[in-house]
Design a protein around this motif. Structure first.
Motif, PDB file in Angstrom:
ATOM      1  N   THR A   4     -74.655  -7.638 -12.151  1.00  0.00           N
ATOM      2  CA  THR A   4     -75.906  -7.605 -12.910  1.00  0.00           C
ATOM      3  C   THR A   4     -76.898  -6.702 -12.178  1.00  0.00           C
ATOM      4  O   THR A   4     -77.730  -7.152 -11.390  1.00  0.00           O
ATOM      5  N   SER A  43     -79.605  -5.069 -12.740  1.00  0.00           N
ATOM      6  CA  SER A  43     -81.060  -5.208 -12.794  1.00  0.00           C
ATOM      7  C   SER A  43     -81.597  -6.279 -11.850  1.00  0.00           C
ATOM      8  O   SER A  43     -82.786  -6.300 -11.538  1.00  0.00           O
ATOM      9  N   SER A  44     -80.735  -7.149 -11.364  1.00  0.00           N
ATOM     10  CA  SER A  44     -81.189  -8.299 -10.567  1.00  0.00           C
ATOM     11  C   SER A  44     -81.282  -8.020  -9.077  1.00  0.00           C
ATOM     12  O   SER A  44     -81.812  -8.855  -8.333  1.00  0.00           O
ATOM     13  N   TYR A  45     -80.787  -6.876  -8.635  1.00  0.00           N
ATOM     14  CA  TYR A  45     -80.617  -6.675  -7.198  1.00  0.00           C
ATOM     15  C   TYR A  45     -81.198  -5.383  -6.668  1.00  0.00           C
ATOM     16  O   TYR A  45     -81.269  -4.372  -7.355  1.00  0.00           O
ATOM     17  N   THR A  46     -81.584  -5.457  -5.380  1.00  0.00           N
ATOM     18  CA  THR A  46     -81.993  -4.277  -4.641  1.00  0.00           C
ATOM     19  C   THR A  46     -80.835  -3.288  -4.525  1.00  0.00           C
ATOM     20  O   THR A  46     -79.679  -3.696  -4.376  1.00  0.00           O
ATOM     21  N   THR A  50     -86.251  -2.418  -4.894  1.00  0.00           N
ATOM     22  CA  THR A  50     -85.974  -3.805  -5.264  1.00  0.00           C
ATOM     23  C   THR A  50     -85.781  -3.929  -6.769  1.00  0.00           C
ATOM     24  O   THR A  50     -86.016  -2.985  -7.533  1.00  0.00           O
ATOM     25  N   SER A  51     -85.392  -5.114  -7.194  1.00  0.00           N
ATOM     26  CA  SER A  51     -85.233  -5.362  -8.624  1.00  0.00           C
ATOM     27  C   SER A  51     -86.564  -5.204  -9.355  1.00  0.00           C
ATOM     28  O   SER A  51     -86.588  -4.825 -10.530  1.00  0.00           O
ATOM     29  N   GLY A  52     -87.650  -5.434  -8.658  1.00  0.00           N
ATOM     30  CA  GLY A  52     -88.966  -5.303  -9.267  1.00  0.00           C
ATOM     31  C   GLY A  52     -89.553  -3.911  -9.185  1.00  0.00           C
ATOM     32  O   GLY A  52     -90.650  -3.668  -9.697  1.00  0.00           O
ATOM     33  N   ASN A  72     -82.426   0.465 -15.385  1.00  0.00           N
ATOM     34  CA  ASN A  72     -81.590  -0.735 -15.516  1.00  0.00           C
ATOM     35  C   ASN A  72     -80.742  -0.696 -16.789  1.00  0.00           C
ATOM     36  O   ASN A  72     -79.637  -1.252 -16.809  1.00  0.00           O
ATOM     37  N   LYS A 104     -77.871   1.208 -15.776  1.00  0.00           N
ATOM     38  CA  LYS A 104     -77.257   0.713 -14.540  1.00  0.00           C
ATOM     39  C   LYS A 104     -77.088   1.843 -13.532  1.00  0.00           C
ATOM     40  O   LYS A 104     -76.021   2.011 -12.923  1.00  0.00           O
ATOM     41  N   ARG A 121     -76.457  -6.740  -1.838  1.00  0.00           N
ATOM     42  CA  ARG A 121     -76.081  -8.106  -2.226  1.00  0.00           C
ATOM     43  C   ARG A 121     -74.578  -8.289  -2.141  1.00  0.00           C
ATOM     44  O   ARG A 121     -74.103  -9.402  -1.824  1.00  0.00           O
TER      45      ARG A 121
END
Length: 113
Positions: A28, A30-33, A52-54, A73, A76, A99
């Motif tokens: 996934t 979009s969820s991870y650095t 980061t994801s943000g 995102n 990807k 991750r």
């Protein structure tokens, strides 16, 4: 299965620009650095940028103001825009998903006149 595939490297003159891309799959995104690292011959692999994801970013002083990391995102994909390239930027550039401890295969960037 986590996969990272880099593209966009090549030979460029000093002062030139390149944009690297890293297409991710198997997780996934979009969820991870995500990060970019580089390794020159005979040297250790060093962090170039991470995001980061943000969308928060971090750069070492050696590339700050010249390199920009970004992510899409929906695609990807993580990018590294490199401007005002210098000969000391010559290295193999790797995409990294911390991750999962996953690395791409690397793409060569050579800055030379």
């Amino acid at each position: 299965q986590v996969q990272l595939v880099e593209s966009g490297g090549g030979l460029v003159q000093p002062g030139g620009s390149l944009r690297l891309s890293c297409a991710a799959s198997g997780f996934t995104f979009s969820s991870y650095t995500m990060g970019w690292y580089r390794q020159a011959p005979g040297k250790q692999r060093d962090l170039v940028a991470h995001i980061t994801s943000g969308g928060s970013t971090n750069y070492p002083d050696s590339v700050k103001g010249r390199f920009t990391i970004s992510r899409d995102n929906a695609k990807k994909t993580v990018y590294l825009q490199m401007n005002n390239l210098k000969p000391e930027d010559t290295a193999v550039y790797y995409c990294y998903a911390p991750r999962y401890g996953a690395w791409g295969q690397g793409t060569q960037v050579t800055v030379s006149s």
